[in-house]
Scaffold this motif. Structure first.
Motif, PDB file in Angstrom:
ATOM      1  N   LEU A 162       0.835  -1.199   0.000  1.00  0.00           N
ATOM      2  CA  LEU A 162       0.000   0.000   0.000  1.00  0.00           C
ATOM      3  C   LEU A 162       0.869   1.247   0.000  1.00  0.00           C
ATOM      4  O   LEU A 162       1.945   1.251   0.576  1.00  0.00           O
ATOM      5  CB  LEU A 162      -0.906   0.013   1.239  1.00  0.00           C
ATOM      6  N   PRO A 163       0.384   2.331  -0.612  1.00  0.00           N
ATOM      7  CA  PRO A 163       1.158   3.575  -0.599  1.00  0.00           C
ATOM      8  C   PRO A 163       1.000   4.291   0.733  1.00  0.00           C
ATOM      9  O   PRO A 163       0.008   4.080   1.433  1.00  0.00           O
ATOM     10  CB  PRO A 163       0.502   4.389  -1.722  1.00  0.00           C
ATOM     11  N   PHE A 164       1.975   5.133   1.064  1.00  0.00           N
ATOM     12  CA  PHE A 164       1.873   5.835   2.334  1.00  0.00           C
ATOM     13  C   PHE A 164       2.327   7.284   2.271  1.00  0.00           C
ATOM     14  O   PHE A 164       2.594   7.906   3.282  1.00  0.00           O
ATOM     15  CB  PHE A 164       2.668   5.100   3.425  1.00  0.00           C
ATOM     16  N   ARG A 167      -1.735  11.749  -1.393  1.00  0.00           N
ATOM     17  CA  ARG A 167      -3.110  11.299  -1.533  1.00  0.00           C
ATOM     18  C   ARG A 167      -3.363  10.563  -2.823  1.00  0.00           C
ATOM     19  O   ARG A 167      -4.352   9.846  -2.942  1.00  0.00           O
ATOM     20  CB  ARG A 167      -4.052  12.510  -1.445  1.00  0.00           C
ATOM     21  N   LEU A 168      -2.486  10.750  -3.843  1.00  0.00           N
ATOM     22  CA  LEU A 168      -2.743  10.118  -5.130  1.00  0.00           C
ATOM     23  C   LEU A 168      -1.462   9.529  -5.680  1.00  0.00           C
ATOM     24  O   LEU A 168      -0.364   9.925  -5.296  1.00  0.00           O
ATOM     25  CB  LEU A 168      -3.275  11.143  -6.145  1.00  0.00           C
ATOM     26  N   ASP A 169      -1.619   8.617  -6.640  1.00  0.00           N
ATOM     27  CA  ASP A 169      -0.456   8.134  -7.374  1.00  0.00           C
ATOM     28  C   ASP A 169       0.166   9.289  -8.141  1.00  0.00           C
ATOM     29  O   ASP A 169      -0.542  10.190  -8.605  1.00  0.00           O
ATOM     30  CB  ASP A 169      -0.868   7.054  -8.377  1.00  0.00           C
ATOM     31  N   PRO A 170       1.484   9.254  -8.295  1.00  0.00           N
ATOM     32  CA  PRO A 170       2.150  10.378  -8.952  1.00  0.00           C
ATOM     33  C   PRO A 170       1.647  10.630 -10.360  1.00  0.00           C
ATOM     34  O   PRO A 170       1.674  11.748 -10.842  1.00  0.00           O
ATOM     35  CB  PRO A 170       3.629   9.951  -8.965  1.00  0.00           C
ATOM     36  N   GLY A 171       1.178   9.600 -11.025  1.00  0.00           N
ATOM     37  CA  GLY A 171       0.775   9.810 -12.416  1.00  0.00           C
ATOM     38  C   GLY A 171      -0.569  10.471 -12.582  1.00  0.00           C
ATOM     39  O   GLY A 171      -0.986  10.765 -13.704  1.00  0.00           O
ATOM     40  N   MET A 172      -1.277  10.704 -11.492  1.00  0.00           N
ATOM     41  CA  MET A 172      -2.655  11.185 -11.645  1.00  0.00           C
ATOM     42  C   MET A 172      -2.797  12.645 -11.289  1.00  0.00           C
ATOM     43  O   MET A 172      -2.124  13.147 -10.403  1.00  0.00           O
ATOM     44  CB  MET A 172      -3.569  10.375 -10.728  1.00  0.00           C
ATOM     45  N   THR A 173      -3.732  13.308 -11.958  1.00  0.00           N
ATOM     46  CA  THR A 173      -4.003  14.709 -11.629  1.00  0.00           C
ATOM     47  C   THR A 173      -5.118  14.770 -10.589  1.00  0.00           C
ATOM     48  O   THR A 173      -6.010  13.946 -10.565  1.00  0.00           O
ATOM     49  CB  THR A 173      -4.475  15.509 -12.861  1.00  0.00           C
ATOM     50  N   ARG A 174      -5.047  15.814  -9.781  1.00  0.00           N
ATOM     51  CA  ARG A 174      -6.012  15.949  -8.698  1.00  0.00           C
ATOM     52  C   ARG A 174      -7.150  16.840  -9.174  1.00  0.00           C
ATOM     53  O   ARG A 174      -6.943  17.997  -9.480  1.00  0.00           O
ATOM     54  CB  ARG A 174      -5.303  16.590  -7.503  1.00  0.00           C
ATOM     55  N   VAL A 191     -12.993   7.273 -11.867  1.00  0.00           N
ATOM     56  CA  VAL A 191     -13.064   6.237 -10.836  1.00  0.00           C
ATOM     57  C   VAL A 191     -11.674   5.724 -10.472  1.00  0.00           C
ATOM     58  O   VAL A 191     -11.421   5.345  -9.337  1.00  0.00           O
ATOM     59  CB  VAL A 191     -13.936   5.068 -11.335  1.00  0.00           C
ATOM     60  N   ASP A 192     -10.761   5.746 -11.450  1.00  0.00           N
ATOM     61  CA  ASP A 192      -9.414   5.260 -11.142  1.00  0.00           C
ATOM     62  C   ASP A 192      -8.726   6.169 -10.140  1.00  0.00           C
ATOM     63  O   ASP A 192      -8.041   5.711  -9.224  1.00  0.00           O
ATOM     64  CB  ASP A 192      -8.575   5.135 -12.417  1.00  0.00           C
ATOM     65  N   PHE A 195     -10.154   5.430  -6.710  1.00  0.00           N
ATOM     66  CA  PHE A 195      -9.565   4.266  -6.050  1.00  0.00           C
ATOM     67  C   PHE A 195      -8.142   4.531  -5.599  1.00  0.00           C
ATOM     68  O   PHE A 195      -7.692   4.028  -4.559  1.00  0.00           O
ATOM     69  CB  PHE A 195      -9.623   3.045  -6.967  1.00  0.00           C
ATOM     70  N   ARG A 199      -6.923   4.088  -1.827  1.00  0.00           N
ATOM     71  CA  ARG A 199      -5.775   3.277  -1.434  1.00  0.00           C
ATOM     72  C   ARG A 199      -4.782   4.071  -0.614  1.00  0.00           C
ATOM     73  O   ARG A 199      -4.187   3.572   0.331  1.00  0.00           O
ATOM     74  CB  ARG A 199      -5.093   2.714  -2.674  1.00  0.00           C
TER      75      ARG A 199
END
Lengths: 334, 505, 587
Positions: A162-164, A167-174, A191-192, A195, A199
């Motif tokens: 799990l990430p810690f 708030r988001l994976d680096p590849g995603m925009t907020r 939706v991705d 999720f 996570r």
């Protein structure tokens, strides 16, 4: 019932006033120099004095308080000394994140607490009871920041499951709509991203939730044991009602009432405990903001965030009390 | 109907991909995730001096002058500069092919706005303090401007490459106001700011119209991780590709893991003891004895794995202010002798107070305790007091600092004025040394225009300060950096870690 | 086939390593449609049978011998799920405390629904309303238990029990916690339902006269054994076992000639004491006991009227003398004078104010015993508290020995405390568990600063007065029985020889024989010390026995007052008539 609610609201105002007074007074008593903190190290004494006057710190404390109170009641929380931005804006950015985290943690604490309490009750006078008792005692002895580090170690590093951070994976925009990230991701239909946000919240929410669940477990268990002594439980048995139904349909509904009251108190502490967890998980919430503010002697932020914590905790306890009133017909005043 | 099913399908596909893939944190070879210990203080780069944020600002904004990895001053937005012989004015010539992120052309007007106009308009900016001698900037043409001073200002070029000196666009900033600029910043740098969550993360994307060398990586994500244990965990689990500021032992341990490299890079930060000239330290013998009693090599070995270079001057090796060959030796016997000359011994120790921070820089508190122990061995009894970093300035202004303070001073430029000048100037808040004899010399040196004379003068001052015990340099600090094996980057002598220098492979 | 059949049933517990039979050799049969009364004092084991039927015996108790059958099926050997199937369907239970026998957070309707759905009734709502109608209740399915009175709750429970048309209903002291008028209605309702559905009822009670009114047969239980079993009217009119006779003679009657009460010594042995007993368990207290009684257990013999005693021929030797009419106060000097007394409790949180006492006026002469009767909510307890100064009156005047004691000042308080003392209902909670008996009874002296030696002497005096052995002075209350504790309470009140004793329900909740001992004690103390008594009680028979004057209270008002024998013989007010008619055994 509306009357009781309004009376509750009225009682809140003096509490807030008292808290604000304490905050204000305590901060002014501390040996910190916000004026100096607001200037770069290369500033001269003259410049710092000028800053002090501009910030109004040279006036008597009572005057300062009156000014601050007036501004706060009008919604003007002042400007951050360190970041030179309006505090209200900073709160608007960070409070939703903390609320999301705290809500998730409360759900986890509630589920764990209630489920654990039921489980421990089912195990009473059986072999597993001693084990369960030891486990809950162990759980209780670990504060939330220790849980935070432990979970990072186990799930983040050892198992890499799990990430810690963040708030988001680096590849995603907020996506930013309401500042409530989980809501925003759904509003924009990603939706991705939703999720990914979920996570990222699992570990911090669990760190908080697990730390505050054990007392709930114990109170529910004790409450259930007490409730099982009551006459109506025996009467239900005499009517042939099965044990599961007695537990879930009769005992739990009564035993939950004192447990809920405790949960209200616990959630108040949980909201405050989110501060350390946010720092450890690099979670961009109000707690993170507060830690920096304390380090930088950023009084406007400290005052505003302190009051916000107070308001939220009061809201939580009021909400829980309202829930108890709903569930306990004897309290409805009829 | 089609809309709905497409939505459902894409949602389902995303879900499937999430469930199918395990931690998909690594993004791919055209991006990097940096784990950084602190956040920027807002996106107005002129507003606050934040040394740790310099590297981040340099990705989005350019400075008028730049430094190369060896810290030599090189042209950047400024093509050429010339200081007048009397040091009272500086001629500048700018590039004409620089565009801001919003497409507008950079001109000397922007330079005038950034370094003079903003302050004159009453905005509260820290860079107002950098250019106190500046009386005005004349714009001669879109590519030419002249800075005018009220007294010789030979170090202005250095300051144009230092804290807070970043170019911001005049037209855009006037249009949206400072608050609007902070919400959507526009610079000239190799990356554009795409997303920012305070205390969360910073997302940058390559500026394809950049005037300089185009960065290899398209996307840079900076995760703000304040807790050192979390940073260690982040790099170890692969959630970030590169991180700094981990404890020295962790850096060594992580380096030993396959796929990771740990580095201890010396940087332009000096760790030293700032010293008072009165109270317990009014006797020069005691001061020099204290300095001689410190085993700097042992400190380096204990706390920096031996990578921190012991210093004898308030300057790092390789910078102009350093004097090669000058050594202040570790000599406990000499220390005892000096103390005895003043009537102190192990039985009758000299008593002083010492202040240090705890957590301000790595191992600060532990090092202070080690020094106290070293002093005990020669007959100096020091009482240790922990203070907050901010408190140092407060106490100094009130004259209430103890005899000595363990201090760390950053100077990304390497220029001696910013080392010795700032550390020993009694008028600036850094120095507890208030003796006028040395103080006058230091103040005077700020106004020397001739470059050679200037550097030479600073060297003399440094030497004198150490010789009389006005300054006790200890170590050159190191930056601990851990990165994934394939992640390459350019090492800067001052510890700048910038996305535009990074690449995989 | 009988609905319930017990043959030589033994329920045993292991106490301190010894097996003790809480129920010893119980044999009885309950035919369909019949009502069997199981009568006994507290600790006799009458609840044990009900628990054995449901197999919900307390931990440590188990059926060790004998047989218990329901409609021919062995209840003890039955599988748990089969027995659970019977409960609520074929066997119904009516509890003792109706207010706490319903889940307080669920509506009546939801609890009914749960019960009826289990019975397989799909349209539970109309079935529930019909059931409520059968107990004369309106549709209160949406109400909650705390909104109903005790009587209404009990009717709901009766409705639920009878809803499944069970073959057997076990009613464990169903009216003990209710007022006497409500009791009469409940008992009548139960009878109607029982007759209508031809249900067999096991009616457990401590009140012999009530059992005689309700049941077809009565079995009298003493210390776990049946001592007498026969038709109800016969057992009541002509008890043949010494215990039954003593029990009957110990309970004051509401009608008929006034007799002294038979005071059985001590009390029924507890479980631990039973372990050491052999032979007849009643022998230690029996007036007809001989040595042989302590060696062998008498068998239950007879055909329709069974008795477990070989000495029934001597039963008529157990008698009590008639009592002279209660003595009227000789001096006639007014001790207590109350005029227009009123007490209004302010409503909290928007509730309406409650008028607890409304315009009450009366007087008590020195040495006079006055009783106050009424049901719960009548204001009689508030009246007592007002007299004692525990509540502040809102109107009216109280005079003790001619002085106005209505105020709260120190002088008023001192006067009050010297003149009047109060004895409370629950002896357990009225005594400080951490003090010894000797210290408790001389508490007032201690407060007055009297020396230790004098206090010890006085304590010895008081204990002798109470008829208690001297060594009890060093015991803690927890080591005393309920009756002994109540005596200590009385002794404490009498320490300073007050002129007025206010006794609030002091004998309710005590066994009949213990009650008789206390009433006899009060009569004797009266003869010795001559104090006046204001006795608050819901039990009219007790008041008839002890007090020469009575006040009947209802809703805060005195509806009727006068000499006890006159009021009870010729009640003028409707309410008094109703009260008197509700008492079991009323003529």
């Amino acid at each position: 019932m509306l009357a009781a609610f309004l009376r509750r609201l009225l009682a809140v105002a003096p509490i807030l006033a008292l808290v604000s007074l304490l905050l204000f007074g305590a901060l002014r008593l501390l040996p910190i120099d916000p004026a100096a903190m607001s200037m770069p190290p290369t500033a001269t004494k003259v410049e710092i004095e000028a800053a002090r006057q501009a910030m109004g710190l040279d006036r008597p404390v009572t005057v300062q308080y009156a000014i601050w109170l007036g501004q706060t009641l009008r919604g003007d929380f002042g400007n951050s000394i360190h970041m030179r931005r309006p505090v209200a804006g900073l709160l608007a950015e960070t409070l939703p994140a903390t609320i999301e985290l705290s809500l998730a943690a409360m759900v986890i604490a509630g589920l764990l607490g209630l489920g654990g309490g039921l489980g421990m009750f089912a195990l009473r006078d059986r072999r597993g009871e001693a084990v369960a008792e030891t486990v809950t005692t162990l759980m209780m002895s670990l504060p939330e920041f220790l849980w935070a580090l432990l979970l990072i170690f186990v799930f983040g590093v050892l198992l890499s499951a799990l990430p810690f951070t963040g708030r988001l994976d680096p590849g995603m925009t907020r996506p930013v709509v309401t500042q409530f990230l989980l809501l925003d991701t759904l509003l924009v239909g990603r939706v991705d991203v939703f999720f990914s946000a979920v996570r990222h919240m699992i570990l911090p929410a669990f760190a908080l939730g697990v730390a505050f669940a054990p007392p709930i477990m114990r109170v529910l268990r004790a409450s259930l044991i007490d409730t099982y002594q009551e006459d109506y439980i025996r009467q239900a048995r005499l009517r042939g009602v099965g044990e599961t139904r007695i537990l879930l349909g009769h005992a739990l509904q009564n035993a939950i009432l004192p447990t809920l009251t405790l949960m209200g108190v616990q959630f108040g502490f949980l909201f405050g405990g989110s501060l350390l967890v946010e720092v450890i998980y690099s979670y961009p919430g109000m707690g993170n903001l507060m830690v920096d503010a304390v380090r930088n002697a950023d009084l406007p932020i400290i005052q505003a965030v302190g009051l916000t914590y107070c308001v939220v905790v009061l809201a939580i306890t009021a909400g829980v009390d309202g829930l108890v009133m709903l569930l306990n017909p004897r309290l409805r005043g009829t | 109907m089609v809309q709905l099913s497409r939505r459902v399908f894409s949602a389902g596909a995303s879900l499937a991909s999430i469930l199918a893939s395990l931690p998909a944190w690594a993004q791919g070879r055209d991006s990097v995730t940096i784990g950084w210990p602190s956040d920027v203080t807002g996106w107005d780069p002129n507003q606050r001096f934040t040394p740790d944020a310099q590297g981040i600002y340099k990705m989005v904004f350019d400075q008028p002058l730049d430094q190369d990895p060896s810290l030599k001053l090189i042209p950047s937005l400024i093509k050429a500069w010339k200081l007048a012989p009397d040091g009272m004015s500086l001629d500048l010539e700018f590039r004409d092919d620089v565009k801001f992120h919003d497409g507008s052309k950079m001109t000397a007007e922007d330079f005038q706005w950034t370094f003079f106009g903003r302050v004159a308009a009453g905005q509260k900016l820290d860079i107002a303090n950098s250019f106190r001698k500046l009386t005005g900037i004349d714009v001669i043409s879109p590519t030419k401007a002249v800075m005018k001073f009220n007294s010789p200002a030979p170090t202005v070029p250095v300051w144009l490459a230092f804290l807070g000196s970043f170019m911001v666009p005049k037209a855009y900033m006037e249009k949206v106001g400072v608050d609007g600029f902070v919400a959507k910043p526009v610079g000239t740098g190799p990356y554009k700011l795409v997303e920012y969550q305070m205390n969360g993360r910073i997302v940058l994307e390559r500026n394809d119209d950049y005037w300089g060398t185009k960065p290899k990586l398209k996307r840079v994500v900076i995760e703000i991780i304040k807790d050192p244990s979390a940073r260690v965990a982040a790099i170890q689990s692969g959630q970030v590709d590169i991180t700094v500021g981990v404890p020295v032992r962790e850096a060594e341990r992580l380096g030993a893991i396959a796929g990771l490299k740990g580095e201890l890079n010396p940087i332009q930060r000096v760790i030293l003891l700032q010293v008072r000239n009165d109270q317990g330290f009014s006797d020069q013998n005691i001061r020099l004895a204290a300095h001689h009693a410190i085993d700097k090599a042992a400190l380096s070995k204990a706390f920096y794995g031996g990578a921190a270079v012991p210093l004898s001057l308030p300057a790092t090796p390789g910078t102009p202010g350093d004097i090669a060959g000058f050594k202040f030796p570790y000599d406990p016997a000499m220390a005892i002798k000096l103390l005895a000359a003043s009537g102190y011994s192990l039985a009758k120790p000299a008593k002083i107070g010492m202040a240090c921070t705890n957590g301000q820089f790595p191992n600060d508190y532990d090092m202070a305790r080690a020094i106290v122990a070293m002093w005990k061995k020669v007959g100096i009894e020091a009482e240790l007091e922990v203070i907050e970093y901010a408190k140092y300035f407060e106490l100094n202004r009130a004259g209430k600092l103890p005899e000595t303070t363990l201090y760390s001073f950053d100077n990304a430029t390497g220029d001696p004025e910013i080392y010795s000048g700032y550390l020993l100037n009694p008028k600036l808040p850094f120095s507890p040394w208030k003796d006028p004899v040395l103080g006058e010399k230091v103040i005077a040196q700020f106004n020397v225009a001739d470059e050679t004379k200037r550097i030479e003068g600073w060297r003399e001052i440094s030497k004198e300060a150490v010789t009389i015990g006005a300054c006790m340099p200890l170590l050159q600090s190191v930056q601990t950096l851990v990165r994934k094996d394939g992640m390459g980057y350019t090492k800067y002598g001052n510890g700048w870690v910038m996305g535009q220098t990074m690449g995989w492979g | 086939m009988s609905v319930l059949r017990a043959e030589n049933l033994c329920v045993t517990a292991r106490i301190d390593g010894v097996d003790v039979a809480a129920l010893d050799g119980l044999s009885l049969t309950l035919a369909p449609g019949k009502v069997l009364g199981l009568v006994g004092e507290s600790g006799a084991g009458k609840s044990m049978l009900g628990r054995a039927i449901a197999q919900l015996l307390p931990p440590g108790f188990a059926v060790t011998a004998g047989m218990l059958e329901f409609a021919g099926r062995d209840l003890v050997a039955m599988a748990p799920d089969q027995r659970q199937n019977l409960l609520g369907r074929q066997i119904g239970f009516i509890p003792q405390e109706p207010l706490s026998a319903l889940n307080p957070v669920r509506s009546i309707g939801s609890q009914f629904a749960e019960h009826l759905r289990r019975l397989g009734i799909a349209d539970w709502r109309s079935a529930a309303i019909a059931a409520l109608e059968s107990v004369q209740l309106p549709d209160l399915l949406d109400r909650f238990p705390h909104q109903l009175s005790g009587g209404m709750c009990q009717r709901v429970l009766i409705a639920m029990a009878f809803a499944s048309k069970p073959a057997l209903v076990v009613a464990d002291e169903p009216t003990t916690a209710l007022d006497v008028t409500i009791q009469a209605r409940i008992v009548a309702l139960m009878r109607d339902l029982q007759v209508a559905q031809n249900t067999a009822v096991l009616f457990i009670t401590h009140d012999l006269r009530l059992a005689a009114q309700v049941c077809d047969e009565i079995a009298v239980l003493y210390a776990g054994r049946v001592v007498e079993h026969g038709p109800a009217d016969v057992v009541l009119a002509q008890p043949l076992h010494p215990y039954t006779k003593c029990l009957l003679l110990a309970a004051p009657a509401i009608s008929g000639p006034r007799t002294a009460l038979y005071a059985l010594p001590d009390q029924m042995p507890g479980l631990r004491a039973l372990a050491e007993m052999s032979g007849c368990r009643f022998a230690p207290r029996c007036p007809l006991a001989r040595d042989a009684c302590r060696e062998s257990v008498p068998a239950l013999a007879g055909d329709t009227h069974k008795i477990a005693c070989p000495h029934i021929a001597e039963i008529d030797t157990i008698t009590v003398p008639a009592l002279a009419p209660a003595m009227v106060a000789a001096t006639g000097e007014t001790l207590v004078s109350v005029a227009g007394l009123g007490k209004v409790f302010r409503g909290r949180f928007g509730r309406k104010p409650t008028i607890a006492v409304r315009d009450v006026s009366f007087s008590i002469a020195a040495g006079e015993f006055v009783g106050v009767v009424g049901e719960s909510g009548s204001g009689k307890s508030t009246l007592a508290r007002l007299l004692m100064g525990l509540e502040q009156k809102t109107s009216g005047e109280i005079r003790l020995a001619g002085q106005d004691v209505g105020g709260w000042g120190a002088a008023a308080r001192r006067l009050r405390l010297r003149t009047a003392q109060m004895v409370f209902q629950d002896p357990q909670s009225a005594l400080n568990p951490r003090r010894r008996v000797g210290a408790i009874v001389t508490q007032a002296l201690e407060a007055a600063g009297v020396g230790l030696a004098e206090r010890r002497a006085r304590a010895a005096e008081i204990l002798a007065d109470l008829g208690m052995p001297l060594e009890l002075a060093d015991r803690a209350p927890s080591q005393l029985s309920g009756g002994q504790r109540q005596r200590v309470n009385i002794g404490r009140a009498l320490c300073l020889v007050p002129k007025l004793l206010v006794a609030d329900e002091i004998v309710s909740g005590l066994d009949v024989s213990v009650q008789a001992q206390l009433l006899a004690l009060l009569a004797r103390l009266r003869a010795e010390h001559g104090f006046a008594l204001l006795l608050i009680s819901h039990d009219l028979a007790v008041v008839r026995y002890l007090c020469e004057r009575v006040m009947v209270m209802r809703n805060g008002e005195v509806v009727e007052a006068g000499r006890t024998d006159e009021v009870f013989a010729n009640p003028q007010h409707d309410y008094t008539r109703e009260l008197l008619a509700s008492v079991p055994g009323a003529a």
